[in-house]
Design an enzyme around this catalytic site. Structure first.
Site, short mmCIF file in Angstrom:
data_model
loop_
_atom_site.label_atom_id
_atom_site.label_comp_id
_atom_site.label_asym_id
_atom_site.label_seq_id
_atom_site.Cartn_x
_atom_site.Cartn_y
_atom_site.Cartn_z
N ARG A 21 -115.68 -70.67 -22.14
CA ARG A 21 -116.51 -70.31 -21.01
C ARG A 21 -117.99 -70.41 -21.35
O ARG A 21 -118.43 -69.90 -22.37
CB ARG A 21 -116.18 -68.89 -20.54
CG ARG A 21 -114.71 -68.75 -20.18
CD ARG A 21 -114.36 -67.36 -19.69
NE ARG A 21 -112.93 -67.24 -19.51
CZ ARG A 21 -112.34 -66.41 -18.67
NH1 ARG A 21 -113.09 -65.61 -17.93
NH2 ARG A 21 -111.04 -66.36 -18.55
N SER A 136 -95.51 -52.02 -11.76
CA SER A 136 -96.73 -52.81 -11.57
C SER A 136 -96.42 -54.17 -10.96
O SER A 136 -95.53 -54.89 -11.44
CB SER A 136 -97.43 -53.00 -12.92
OG SER A 136 -98.58 -53.80 -12.80
N SER A 188 -107.55 -61.17 -6.12
CA SER A 188 -108.84 -61.87 -6.17
C SER A 188 -108.77 -63.34 -6.50
O SER A 188 -109.68 -64.09 -6.18
CB SER A 188 -109.75 -61.18 -7.19
OG SER A 188 -109.20 -61.25 -8.49
N HIS A 216 -111.25 -55.62 -3.86
CA HIS A 216 -111.72 -56.81 -3.14
C HIS A 216 -111.61 -56.66 -1.63
O HIS A 216 -111.71 -57.66 -0.91
CB HIS A 216 -110.97 -58.05 -3.62
CG HIS A 216 -111.32 -58.44 -5.02
ND1 HIS A 216 -112.40 -59.24 -5.34
CD2 HIS A 216 -110.75 -58.09 -6.20
CE1 HIS A 216 -112.47 -59.38 -6.65
NE2 HIS A 216 -111.49 -58.70 -7.19
N THR A 244 -114.37 -50.24 -5.76
CA THR A 244 -115.56 -50.57 -6.54
C THR A 244 -116.81 -50.49 -5.67
O THR A 244 -116.75 -50.62 -4.45
CB THR A 244 -115.45 -51.98 -7.13
OG1 THR A 244 -116.56 -52.23 -7.99
CG2 THR A 244 -115.46 -53.04 -6.04
N LYS A 247 -119.00 -54.89 -5.60
CA LYS A 247 -118.71 -56.14 -4.87
C LYS A 247 -119.33 -56.07 -3.48
O LYS A 247 -120.52 -56.29 -3.33
CB LYS A 247 -117.20 -56.40 -4.89
CG LYS A 247 -116.71 -56.69 -6.31
CD LYS A 247 -115.25 -57.01 -6.38
CE LYS A 247 -114.84 -57.54 -7.76
NZ LYS A 247 -115.17 -56.65 -8.89
N THR A 276 -117.81 -41.20 -21.00
CA THR A 276 -118.64 -42.33 -20.57
C THR A 276 -119.89 -41.85 -19.87
O THR A 276 -119.82 -40.97 -19.00
CB THR A 276 -117.85 -43.25 -19.61
OG1 THR A 276 -116.70 -43.75 -20.28
CG2 THR A 276 -118.70 -44.44 -19.18
N THR A 277 -121.04 -42.40 -20.23
CA THR A 277 -122.30 -42.06 -19.57
C THR A 277 -122.17 -42.30 -18.06
O THR A 277 -121.63 -43.32 -17.62
CB THR A 277 -123.44 -42.93 -20.13
OG1 THR A 277 -123.59 -42.63 -21.51
CG2 THR A 277 -124.75 -42.65 -19.40
N THR A 362 -107.61 -66.13 -17.01
CA THR A 362 -107.78 -65.46 -15.72
C THR A 362 -106.68 -65.87 -14.75
O THR A 362 -106.19 -65.06 -13.96
CB THR A 362 -109.16 -65.79 -15.13
OG1 THR A 362 -110.16 -65.46 -16.09
CG2 THR A 362 -109.42 -65.00 -13.86
#
Length: 404
Positions: A21, A136, A188, A216, A244, A247, A276-277, A362
């Protein structure tokens, strides 16, 4: 031992397979999206971005930008650490209330990204629920897969978007199992949408918890942007909805929504939250503004859908093969990693069109593609230029056209 030799050998293999990539160096310019300044030496100074997940261009919105600037002036930049250490900023709580309202749930919990919210929540549920089994969907996102692995509980993979296979596999589980069905609304890479009602009915039949990733879909579907579950009138039947802010809302961060007890459970036990911050207050303020706007505005969604339909129509007329799906994601199938990278490079250098090639891991080998995401800020002329470029390159590279 020369460790760099080991690193280089595997990188060389990746390059030989056509899956190495290369990231374009772009600079988004406020008010000019989807245009961006390109800093790559062999590309035009300005390119048109065709693969952004800022689906509605809300990262450029004046009201969202102003909310972020006002919060920086009011609160400063960072959050100062984890919420466990530095305390919860008022902007975090306001955003969580906005998200709970969006999905019709009692509560919400913020994370630094959608990846973290999936990983932390699924791993915590799987690890701490008695006799947990996570079922799943076979095409679930890497963040969900990683969370399930980290949970170290039993897992079952069911065929993609296949409620009948899910039913069979739920029926085969022990009576004392705590069953968690994990799936996405919009996938996605292929852009397909799950048969949500059927999946929920199967889960309810077996008294299973439902875990839905709407990453998404939030902001894009439903009367207020609550996602496919809102569009289908199913939000109240889903145990946990994950989404999220990075996006369609144009900001950064992830979240879960559900009952107050569920969100408190994840808050209290998920290491991915505890250590986590926290999101900067300014990011939380901008995201809340974006969500509130898209709850009442249809302008962005309406124009995006028009441009999605226009691009599909033009691709069909040109015989350019793309996956037929009901979402805003348009994958143009190349099915070869080297050609996929080559087409991406040609589009960038010769046409000023930026679209990142999607190769393994991916997507599975042999399904390589260019993934286009038309937005409300793409003009009709942008679409015409894109289709013209693809038509020329299709002939030059001898790629098969779609059958009429």
């Amino acid at each position: 031992m020369k460790f760099d030799t080991l690193f280089t050998a595997q990188l060389d293999q990746l390059k030989d397979e056509g899956n190495y990539r290369v990231f374009a160096e772009l600079e988004r310019r406020c008010g000019e999206f989807p245009r961006a300044k390109c800093h790559d030496e062999d590309s035009p100074d300005e390119v048109t971005v065709w693969c952004s997940n800022d689906y509605l261009g809300m990262g450029q919105s004046e009201i969202v930008r102003q909310a972020m600037k006002d919060a920086v002036d009011s609160c400063g930049t960072g959050a100062g650490g984890t919420r466990n250490i530095s305390g919860t900023n008022h902007q975090h709580l306001l955003l969580e209330r906005e998200l709970a309202d969006l999905h019709g749930k009692e509560a919400a919990l913020l994370f630094t990204s959608g990846y973290v919210s999936n990983w932390a929540s699924l791993s915590t549920l799987g690890a701490r629920m008695p006799n947990a089994v996570i079922l799943s969907d076979s095409l679930n996102h890497a963040s969900m897969i990683e969370g399930i692995r980290h949970a170290k509980c039993d897992k079952v993979i069911w065929k993609h978007n296949d409620p009948e296979d899910l039913d069979r596999k739920l029926a085969a589980l022990p009576a004392n199992a705590t069953k968690i069905v994990a799936f996405e609304s919009v996938y996605s890479m292929d852009g397909d949408i799950c048969p949500m009602r059927e999946i929920i009915e199967v889960a309810e039949k077996h008294n299973a918890m439902t875990y839905l990733d709407e990453v998404h879909a939030v902001g894009l579907y439903g009367p207020r942007g609550g996602g496919i579950a809102e569009q289908e009138g199913l939000m109240d039947r889903i145990t946990l909805i994950e989404g999220t802010l990075g996006k369609a809302y144009g900001c950064m961060g992830g979240y879960i929504t559900g009952s107050a007890a569920l969100c408190d459970f994840i808050r209290s036990f998920a290491s991915g939250f505890i250590f986590t911050t926290a999101l900067p207050p300014a990011v939380a303020s901008a995201a809340r503004t974006s969500i509130a706007h898209l709850k009442v505005s249809q302008v962005e969604r309406t124009h995006q859908r028009r441009q999605v339909a226009r691009l599909r129509e033009k691709l069909d007329a040109a015989g350019i093969p793309h996956l037929d799906n009901p979402s805003h994601i348009i994958p143009v199938m190349i099915k070869d990693p080297v050609k996929c990278r080559m087409l991406s490079d040609y589009l960038m250098r010769e046409w000023g069109i930026y679209v990142q090639p999607i190769n393994y891991p991916t997507v599975p080998k042999g399904t390589e593609r260019l993934r286009f995401t038309p937005g409300p800020l793409h003009s009709d002329e942008d679409i015409d230029t894109l289709v013209s470029a693809l038509t020329v390159l299709w002939k030059q590279c001898a790629i098969a056209h779609a059958v009429a």
